[in-house]
Design an enzyme around this catalytic site. Structure first.
Site, PDB file in Angstrom:
ATOM      1  N   ASP A 144       0.853  -1.193   0.000  1.00  0.00           N
ATOM      2  CA  ASP A 144       0.000   0.000   0.000  1.00  0.00           C
ATOM      3  C   ASP A 144       0.887   1.241   0.000  1.00  0.00           C
ATOM      4  O   ASP A 144       2.004   1.219   0.539  1.00  0.00           O
ATOM      5  CB  ASP A 144      -0.903   0.029   1.231  1.00  0.00           C
ATOM      6  CG  ASP A 144      -1.918  -1.105   1.238  1.00  0.00           C
ATOM      7  OD1 ASP A 144      -2.421  -1.460   0.164  1.00  0.00           O
ATOM      8  OD2 ASP A 144      -2.206  -1.641   2.330  1.00  0.00           O
ATOM      9  N   ASP A 178      -6.976  -1.334  -4.724  1.00  0.00           N
ATOM     10  CA  ASP A 178      -8.087  -0.920  -3.866  1.00  0.00           C
ATOM     11  C   ASP A 178      -8.895   0.200  -4.529  1.00  0.00           C
ATOM     12  O   ASP A 178     -10.126   0.217  -4.466  1.00  0.00           O
ATOM     13  CB  ASP A 178      -7.572  -0.434  -2.507  1.00  0.00           C
ATOM     14  CG  ASP A 178      -6.821  -1.504  -1.738  1.00  0.00           C
ATOM     15  OD1 ASP A 178      -7.172  -2.692  -1.894  1.00  0.00           O
ATOM     16  OD2 ASP A 178      -5.890  -1.153  -0.996  1.00  0.00           O
TER      17      ASP A 178
END
Length: 205
Positions: A144, A178
């Site tokens: 991330d 995401d």
């Protein structure tokens, strides 16, 4: 462009973009490092073992279950996409499902392969195709990096439960996969009539 080509092109571009960004971050930043792009947008490298937004899930066994569940889910999504291509639904619906599929596949790639192609990122920059990788197949960590601290400050005392505490909005760190899933879901919501048409009751004469 045919709907099938539109889906394939969307999937290829989305997965490539997701992996290029993740590999770049993984090979240019140590865990916890980052850079301020704007005051409200940062690249901040972090990893998670479980679900999106950094949630953890049941250790190694949970991680394996989650990865296998994702594999089953993408099979269902690709079937859903194929059915909608046959029905010739609105292009926005095709793009939406393709983005959701791409996001799921992007995070699966991390989970399945990153543990065996990268070494550890703690206090150093990781090496791609490392001699001593940090994990095993199906137990990789999801990368991330997108962090949007749009507002930071102390909440007013009158707010229940959280009053007087320091708060960051938006505090979650996420990745392109995401984002693709979120955009896909938003498109399905916007074009819900085209994505989930109601069958008109036919009155037989």
């Amino acid at each position: 462009m045919s709907k099938k080509k539109l889906a394939i092109l969307t999937i290829i571009i989305a997965i490539l973009l997701d992996q290029i960004i993740k590999i770049y971050v993984k090979t240019h930043y140590a865990l916890g490092d980052g850079v301020d792009v704007f005051s409200w947008f940062q690249i901040h490298f972090t990893e998670n073992n479980g679900m999106a937004m950094g949630f953890e899930f049941g250790g190694k066994a949970g991680k394996l279950f989650l990865t296998l569940f994702r594999l089953v889910a993408v099979s269902a999504i690709i079937y859903w996409l194929a059915q909608n291509i046959k029905k010739k639904v609105h292009n926005a619906v095709i793009i939406a499902i393709s983005l959701i599929f791409s996001g799921a596949v992007g995070n699966i790639i991390d989970s399945v392969f990153y543990g065996v192609i990268f070494d550890n990122s703690n206090h150093k920059i990781a090496t791609l195709f490392a001699e001593k990788p940090y994990g095993t197949l199906f137990h990789g960590k999801v990368v991330d990096m997108f962090y949007f601290p749009l507002w930071q400050g102390t909440l007013p005392e009158w707010i229940p439960f959280m009053g007087g505490e320091f708060f960051t909005f938006f505090q979650y760190i996420f990745n392109p996969a995401d984002a693709f899933i979120s955009v896909g879901v938003a498109l399905l919501f916007i074009f819900s009539k085209q994505a989930f048409p109601k069958e008109e009751n036919k009155i037989e004469a």
